[in-house]
Design an enzyme around this catalytic site. Structure first.
Site, PDB file in Angstrom:
ATOM      1  N   SER A   1      51.267  52.214  61.944  1.00 24.27           N
ATOM      2  CA  SER A   1      50.503  51.296  62.792  1.00 24.27           C
ATOM      3  C   SER A   1      51.262  50.005  63.002  1.00 24.27           C
ATOM      4  O   SER A   1      52.072  49.594  62.160  1.00 24.27           O
ATOM      5  CB  SER A   1      49.143  50.983  62.138  1.00 24.27           C
ATOM      6  OG  SER A   1      48.485  49.919  62.792  1.00 24.27           O
TER       7      SER A   1
ATOM      8  N   TYR B   1      43.441  49.000  55.215  1.00 21.56           N
ATOM      9  CA  TYR B   1      44.071  49.901  56.188  1.00 21.56           C
ATOM     10  C   TYR B   1      45.511  49.489  56.467  1.00 21.56           C
ATOM     11  O   TYR B   1      46.428  50.320  56.435  1.00 21.56           O
ATOM     12  CB  TYR B   1      43.259  49.893  57.482  1.00 21.56           C
ATOM     13  CG  TYR B   1      43.880  50.662  58.618  1.00 21.56           C
ATOM     14  CD1 TYR B   1      43.792  52.047  58.676  1.00 21.56           C
ATOM     15  CD2 TYR B   1      44.550  49.998  59.643  1.00 21.56           C
ATOM     16  CE1 TYR B   1      44.369  52.756  59.722  1.00 21.56           C
ATOM     17  CE2 TYR B   1      45.128  50.697  60.689  1.00 21.56           C
ATOM     18  CZ  TYR B   1      45.031  52.075  60.720  1.00 21.56           C
ATOM     19  OH  TYR B   1      45.600  52.768  61.759  1.00 21.56           O
TER      20      TYR B   1
END
Length: 282
Positions: free
Chosen positions: A174, A187
């Site tokens: 990400s 996350y």
């Protein structure tokens, strides 16, 4: 282009693509050219979002695809039909990538069905908002790391006996691995671990001529978003990116395909950044 995204929230975890408004765009944009013809691929989290778009694109390019998903049967069935509409074969495998034995069985089922394994796309993940580290529970922290990191490791461990020279592993990380995110602390931390894991395994496997690369998307319209964020955060999602919008899954899948096929034969340990214009360190 992403339409204006209205406020919405899903209580179910994982979220469902079938319940999103507007529906994400997963359909490949261009004709196939057999770039992975005859290859066998596993896509975790392949029922929806980036996983679905990647699975369908790999099928268009000639691959047989196994879809690993938790329990989103309706979404998985849509993906299966889309893969088969591209002329591909599809195997659906339901289970939890946090379970090492399940990951082993998933790989074994794929090899038994299709005769081998050439491409592993680690994509399944968990995401939840945590704005205050003091409120991050042990349970939530464990679920993030067990799904996002352990699951990637388990799937790769199970695959190594089957991946041969020329095989490719693509780990979905990400943009938050590079820039952080003040409301997605756990996350983002797992995505940083995935980036480091990708580079480590690329070095580990380079002599075996197995390539390991990653894709680091920016804001993308997937079930992750209404599942993990309150409705007011979902409204207008992605509008703060340099391009002023969220990406669509079919804008990320071509990066997965590129790293899966021989077009990227001189790349390993690298990460592509389809992130809407965010400038981050590579």
């Amino acid at each position: 282009m992403t339409a204006d995204i209205p406020a919405q929230h899903q209580e179910r975890t994982p979220g469902l693509e079938a319940d999103m408004n507007p529906a994400p765009d997963y359909a490949p944009r261009y004709k196939g050219s057999d770039r992975v013809k005859g290859k066998v691929a596993i896509v975790t989290g392949g029922d929806s979002g980036i996983g679905r778009a990647s699975a369908v694109l790999l099928a268009r390019e000639g691959a047989k695809v196994a879809i690993v998903y938790l329990d989103e049967s309706e979404d998985a069935e849509v993906t299966r039909k889309a893969v088969e509409a591209e002329g591909g074969e599809c195997l659906l495998i339901a289970g939890d990538v946090r379970d090492k034995s399940f990951c082993t069985r998933a790989v074994e089922k794929t090899v038994e069905r299709f005769g081998g394994l050439d491409i592993l796309v680690n994509n399944a993940a968990h995401q939840a908002v945590d704005e205050d580290l003091r409120q991050l529970s042990q349970e939530s922290l464990a679920k993030h790391f067990e799904t996002n990191v352990y699951g990637y490791v388990y799937m790769m461990q199970a695959s190594l006996d089957h991946l041969k020279e020329g095989a490719a592993v693509i780990n979905v990380t990400s943009v938050n691995s590079y820039k952080g995110n003040d409301t997605l602390i756990a996350y983002s931390s797992t995505k940083g671990a995935i980036t480091a894991f990708t580079r480590s395994m690329a070095s580990n496997l380079v002599e075996k001529k197995i390539r390991v690369n990653g894709v680091a998307p920016g804001p993308v319209w997937t079930p992750f978003i209404p599942m993990s964020m309150p409705a007011e955060m979902v409204e207008g999602f992605g509008s703060g990116s340099p391009m002023g919008r969220a990406g669509q899954p079919n804008e990320i899948a071509p990066s997965v395909l590129f790293l899966a096929c021989e077009d990227s034969s001189f790349m390993t340990g690298q990460v592509l950044h389809p992130n809407g214009g965010m400038i981050v360190g590579a």
